[in-house]
Every structure is written in C-alpha cells, then in structure tokens.
Design a protein around this motif. Structure first.
Motif, PDB file in Angstrom:
ATOM      1  N   LYS A 127       0.825  -1.207   0.000  1.00  0.00           N
ATOM      2  CA  LYS A 127       0.000   0.000   0.000  1.00  0.00           C
ATOM      3  C   LYS A 127       0.863   1.263   0.000  1.00  0.00           C
ATOM      4  O   LYS A 127       0.516   2.278  -0.635  1.00  0.00           O
ATOM      5  CB  LYS A 127      -0.902  -0.005   1.240  1.00  0.00           C
ATOM      6  N   TYR A 128       1.995   1.200   0.700  1.00  0.00           N
ATOM      7  CA  TYR A 128       2.809   2.399   0.880  1.00  0.00           C
ATOM      8  C   TYR A 128       4.147   2.326   0.148  1.00  0.00           C
ATOM      9  O   TYR A 128       5.022   3.173   0.374  1.00  0.00           O
ATOM     10  CB  TYR A 128       3.054   2.640   2.370  1.00  0.00           C
ATOM     11  N   ALA A 129       4.300   1.378  -0.749  1.00  0.00           N
ATOM     12  CA  ALA A 129       5.581   1.176  -1.432  1.00  0.00           C
ATOM     13  C   ALA A 129       5.988   2.390  -2.265  1.00  0.00           C
ATOM     14  O   ALA A 129       7.181   2.630  -2.456  1.00  0.00           O
ATOM     15  CB  ALA A 129       5.526  -0.075  -2.302  1.00  0.00           C
ATOM     16  N   ASP A 130       5.023   3.145  -2.772  1.00  0.00           N
ATOM     17  CA  ASP A 130       5.341   4.292  -3.635  1.00  0.00           C
ATOM     18  C   ASP A 130       5.269   5.625  -2.897  1.00  0.00           C
ATOM     19  O   ASP A 130       5.199   6.691  -3.522  1.00  0.00           O
ATOM     20  CB  ASP A 130       4.387   4.315  -4.830  1.00  0.00           C
ATOM     21  N   LYS A 131       5.287   5.605  -1.566  1.00  0.00           N
ATOM     22  CA  LYS A 131       5.156   6.834  -0.774  1.00  0.00           C
ATOM     23  C   LYS A 131       6.492   7.380  -0.285  1.00  0.00           C
ATOM     24  O   LYS A 131       6.522   8.289   0.545  1.00  0.00           O
ATOM     25  CB  LYS A 131       4.246   6.581   0.445  1.00  0.00           C
ATOM     26  N   ASP A 132       7.596   6.840  -0.787  1.00  0.00           N
ATOM     27  CA  ASP A 132       8.931   7.322  -0.396  1.00  0.00           C
ATOM     28  C   ASP A 132       9.121   7.316   1.118  1.00  0.00           C
ATOM     29  O   ASP A 132       9.560   8.307   1.723  1.00  0.00           O
ATOM     30  CB  ASP A 132       9.180   8.733  -0.941  1.00  0.00           C
ATOM     31  N   ILE A 133       8.785   6.199   1.728  1.00  0.00           N
ATOM     32  CA  ILE A 133       8.914   6.056   3.178  1.00  0.00           C
ATOM     33  C   ILE A 133      10.386   5.960   3.562  1.00  0.00           C
ATOM     34  O   ILE A 133      11.164   5.240   2.936  1.00  0.00           O
ATOM     35  CB  ILE A 133       8.163   4.798   3.661  1.00  0.00           C
ATOM     36  N   ASP A 134      10.772   6.688   4.611  1.00  0.00           N
ATOM     37  CA  ASP A 134      12.132   6.592   5.146  1.00  0.00           C
ATOM     38  C   ASP A 134      12.201   5.679   6.362  1.00  0.00           C
ATOM     39  O   ASP A 134      13.194   4.964   6.553  1.00  0.00           O
ATOM     40  CB  ASP A 134      12.649   7.980   5.549  1.00  0.00           C
ATOM     41  N   THR A 135      11.164   5.714   7.207  1.00  0.00           N
ATOM     42  CA  THR A 135      11.181   4.991   8.474  1.00  0.00           C
ATOM     43  C   THR A 135       9.768   4.557   8.842  1.00  0.00           C
ATOM     44  O   THR A 135       8.809   5.284   8.587  1.00  0.00           O
ATOM     45  CB  THR A 135      11.731   5.883   9.607  1.00  0.00           C
ATOM     46  N   ILE A 136       9.678   3.377   9.449  1.00  0.00           N
ATOM     47  CA  ILE A 136       8.410   2.923  10.022  1.00  0.00           C
ATOM     48  C   ILE A 136       8.482   3.179  11.520  1.00  0.00           C
ATOM     49  O   ILE A 136       9.497   2.887  12.166  1.00  0.00           O
ATOM     50  CB  ILE A 136       8.161   1.428   9.745  1.00  0.00           C
ATOM     51  N   LEU A 137       7.421   3.737  12.073  1.00  0.00           N
ATOM     52  CA  LEU A 137       7.412   4.115  13.489  1.00  0.00           C
ATOM     53  C   LEU A 137       6.199   3.526  14.181  1.00  0.00           C
ATOM     54  O   LEU A 137       5.097   3.512  13.622  1.00  0.00           O
ATOM     55  CB  LEU A 137       7.411   5.635  13.616  1.00  0.00           C
ATOM     56  N   THR A 138       6.403   3.021  15.402  1.00  0.00           N
ATOM     57  CA  THR A 138       5.299   2.522  16.218  1.00  0.00           C
ATOM     58  C   THR A 138       5.589   2.861  17.673  1.00  0.00           C
ATOM     59  O   THR A 138       6.657   3.378  18.009  1.00  0.00           O
ATOM     60  CB  THR A 138       5.114   1.006  16.039  1.00  0.00           C
ATOM     61  N   ILE A 139       4.622   2.581  18.540  1.00  0.00           N
ATOM     62  CA  ILE A 139       4.798   2.790  19.973  1.00  0.00           C
ATOM     63  C   ILE A 139       4.718   1.452  20.672  1.00  0.00           C
ATOM     64  O   ILE A 139       3.965   0.561  20.241  1.00  0.00           O
ATOM     65  CB  ILE A 139       3.743   3.781  20.525  1.00  0.00           C
ATOM     66  N   GLU A 140       5.517   1.297  21.730  1.00  0.00           N
ATOM     67  CA  GLU A 140       5.494   0.023  22.436  1.00  0.00           C
ATOM     68  C   GLU A 140       4.099  -0.225  23.022  1.00  0.00           C
ATOM     69  O   GLU A 140       3.374   0.718  23.347  1.00  0.00           O
ATOM     70  CB  GLU A 140       6.552   0.011  23.535  1.00  0.00           C
ATOM     71  N   ALA A 141       3.662  -1.483  23.128  1.00  0.00           N
ATOM     72  CA  ALA A 141       4.477  -2.642  22.819  1.00  0.00           C
ATOM     73  C   ALA A 141       3.794  -3.534  21.776  1.00  0.00           C
ATOM     74  O   ALA A 141       4.451  -4.236  21.028  1.00  0.00           O
ATOM     75  CB  ALA A 141       4.712  -3.456  24.086  1.00  0.00           C
ATOM     76  N   LYS A 142       2.458  -3.453  21.674  1.00  0.00           N
ATOM     77  CA  LYS A 142       1.754  -4.452  20.869  1.00  0.00           C
ATOM     78  C   LYS A 142       1.910  -4.260  19.371  1.00  0.00           C
ATOM     79  O   LYS A 142       1.678  -5.183  18.596  1.00  0.00           O
ATOM     80  CB  LYS A 142       0.269  -4.455  21.258  1.00  0.00           C
ATOM     81  N   GLY A 143       2.326  -3.074  18.926  1.00  0.00           N
ATOM     82  CA  GLY A 143       2.484  -2.853  17.497  1.00  0.00           C
ATOM     83  C   GLY A 143       3.879  -3.135  16.974  1.00  0.00           C
ATOM     84  O   GLY A 143       4.123  -3.024  15.767  1.00  0.00           O
ATOM     85  N   ILE A 144       4.815  -3.516  17.865  1.00  0.00           N
ATOM     86  CA  ILE A 144       6.209  -3.659  17.456  1.00  0.00           C
ATOM     87  C   ILE A 144       6.378  -4.768  16.422  1.00  0.00           C
ATOM     88  O   ILE A 144       7.076  -4.598  15.417  1.00  0.00           O
ATOM     89  CB  ILE A 144       7.109  -3.921  18.680  1.00  0.00           C
ATOM     90  N   GLY A 145       5.757  -5.915  16.651  1.00  0.00           N
ATOM     91  CA  GLY A 145       5.899  -7.027  15.711  1.00  0.00           C
ATOM     92  C   GLY A 145       5.416  -6.662  14.314  1.00  0.00           C
ATOM     93  O   GLY A 145       6.074  -6.980  13.318  1.00  0.00           O
ATOM     94  N   LEU A 146       4.275  -5.982  14.236  1.00  0.00           N
ATOM     95  CA  LEU A 146       3.732  -5.585  12.939  1.00  0.00           C
ATOM     96  C   LEU A 146       4.645  -4.560  12.268  1.00  0.00           C
ATOM     97  O   LEU A 146       4.913  -4.654  11.067  1.00  0.00           O
ATOM     98  CB  LEU A 146       2.326  -5.014  13.116  1.00  0.00           C
ATOM     99  N   ALA A 147       5.135  -3.586  13.018  1.00  0.00           N
ATOM    100  CA  ALA A 147       6.024  -2.569  12.445  1.00  0.00           C
ATOM    101  C   ALA A 147       7.308  -3.203  11.915  1.00  0.00           C
ATOM    102  O   ALA A 147       7.796  -2.838  10.846  1.00  0.00           O
ATOM    103  CB  ALA A 147       6.352  -1.512  13.496  1.00  0.00           C
TER     104      ALA A 147
END
Length: 276
Positions: A127-147
C-alpha cells in the motif's frame, strides 16, 4: 572456481533471492558473476520469473537500466490471498473472549501469529511502497511485531517510541499527550538519534480506539522536523467523538453492538477503509 549453473537452477536461486530481499535493488552483474553466465542470460531468466509472477499475482519486478541498474521485487498478494486473510481474521476475531473491560478489543494473538502477521505486513508494505517512506514508526508494545514485519517488506528501518525511556536510549525528546480512552495525560518519548530530520514516516499500530496515541505520535514526529507519509492500523473500533486522525487506513473495522436478547455486547467485524 565458481560453479556454473543450469537455467533451471538459476531460476530457483534468483526467485529465492528476490523473495528474500523485497523492495531491494539487486544488481544483475552480481547474479552473472555468481552463476558464471552473461548478463543477457540473467535478463532472460528474469523475464521468465516476471512472467510467472505476473500470471500468479505474486508481485512485480521493476528493472532499472544502466551500469548500476538491477531489479527490484515488489511483493503483493493475489486477490484470492487477500480474501483468504480477510476471512481468517474475521473468523478469528469472532471466536473467544475478545471484548475486554473498558470495551477494549483483544487482537494480540492475531499479530503474534505468522500466518496472519506476514500477509498483513505484505499488504501494508504494498500500500505504501510508492510513498517514499524513510522509516516505520510505532509505539510500544503491541504494534512492534507488525512494524518490524512491515519494515522487512519495505526494506526500511523501524523505530519504537517508548512510554518511558531506558538508559540505553540516550538523550530523548518527549511529549505529553492525552489518552483518548482514559482522558489522562501520558508521556511518550523517542531517542534523538532514532529519527533523522526531514524523514517521511509511516506510523503503524495495532489498534485505533479514540485516537489519542496516534495524535501524540503525529505531534512527536513534528518535533523531529519530520512528517507522516502514512498512518496504518491493523484494526479500529468505530466510536463517536474520536480525535480526528488525517488520512489513516485501517485493515479491519470492529464495532460493539448491544444484544438485548443476550444481555451483553457483541463484536461485529468488517473490512476497513484500507481496502476501499
């Protein structure tokens, strides 16, 4: 001396390399050296791989020409695979005790299951492959695996915002934010060295309830002179009077409805705006 491989052997090895290095530039000359063949032979091999990938909807091959050119594999899921993961998640969310005190929805077990986590991460990455992403960011703790899984498929680093930093974080930037669910003031912080200035950030989280945490993350990355290039959550709970979250995507939408006959709330699950 490097062994010379037959075409069928090269096709297997090339496919393995592509699928293990998504969204990463692989040099054709490196393939030619490894297999002791001409670059033209590698190009023909890639043509055969591309044909199969296109036919089976396994992903796209992007070819870059020139001396430093090569090939980049952009993975994707077929329509059948997307429908299958939607059914799996809906079935799983319909089972067991999902409604927790305070009307929170329990989804941890799904994001700890590779059969769910990996295809969900592929969908988000595509979905975001063409958005020129530099970094993926999440907050601890349950989203870490997905990020982390999304970072793998996008071939980008990921950073984790902490609710309380440790000595290993170094100097940090912290902000206070209001929790949308409890209306209490909380703190989140991120190491100054974790995020470069002017970064385009993809925020990934497990669940969106009232929007307080995501609003806090948006404010935090502004402190790094960076901006959100996308916001994606695994699931959201449709509630009234939510904080406004700009341009977010949710793969699944949950809603609590009170069943008068049974005398308790029931969970309804639908595909989210991610699939619109």
């Amino acid at each position: 001396m490097t062994k010379k491989y037959k075409r069928n052997q090269r096709l297997i090895a090339i496919t393995h390399q592509l699928m293990n290095n998504p969204n990463q530039l692989l040099n054709l000359q490196d393939f030619a050296y490894k297999f002791q063949c001409a670059k033209s032979s590698v190009s023909e091999d890639l043509g055969m791989v591309r044909e199969v990938f296109d036919e089976m909807q396994l992903g796209q091959l992007e070819t870059l020409t020139g001396k430093t050119g090569g090939v980049i594999f952009h993975p994707q899921l077929s329509g059948e695979e997307v429908e299958a993961i939607q059914r799996q998640v809906k079935d799983r969310l319909s089972q067991g005790k999902r409604i927790l005190p305070g009307n929170y929805i329990f989804v941890n077990d799904l994001l700890q299951d590779p059969s769910v986590l990996n295809p969900i991460a592929q969908l988000i990455a595509a979905k975001y492959a063409d958005k020129d992403i530099d970094t993926i960011l999440t907050i601890e703790a349950k989203g870490i695996g997905l990020a982390a899984a999304v970072a793998l498929y996008l071939n980008k680093p990921y950073v984790v915002v902490r609710r309380e930093s440790t000595s290993g974080e170094g100097s940090t930037i912290s902000i206070n934010y209001t929790s949308g669910s409890t209306q209490t003031v909380k703190k989140m912080e991120l190491s100054k060295s974790a995020l470069k200035s002017q970064s385009r950030v993809l925020i990934v989280d497990d669940f969106l309830r009232n929007g307080g945490t995501l609003t806090g993350l948006l404010n935090l990355i502004e402190e790094f002179d960076s901006k959100a290039a996308g916001i994606c959550v695994f699931a959201e709970n449709k509630v009234k009077n939510r904080m406004r979250i700009p341009n977010y995507h949710a793969l699944f939408e949950t809603q609590l409805r009170y069943n008068n006959e049974l005398g308790h709330y029931q969970l309804e699950i639908e595909a989210g705006n991610f699939f619109n």
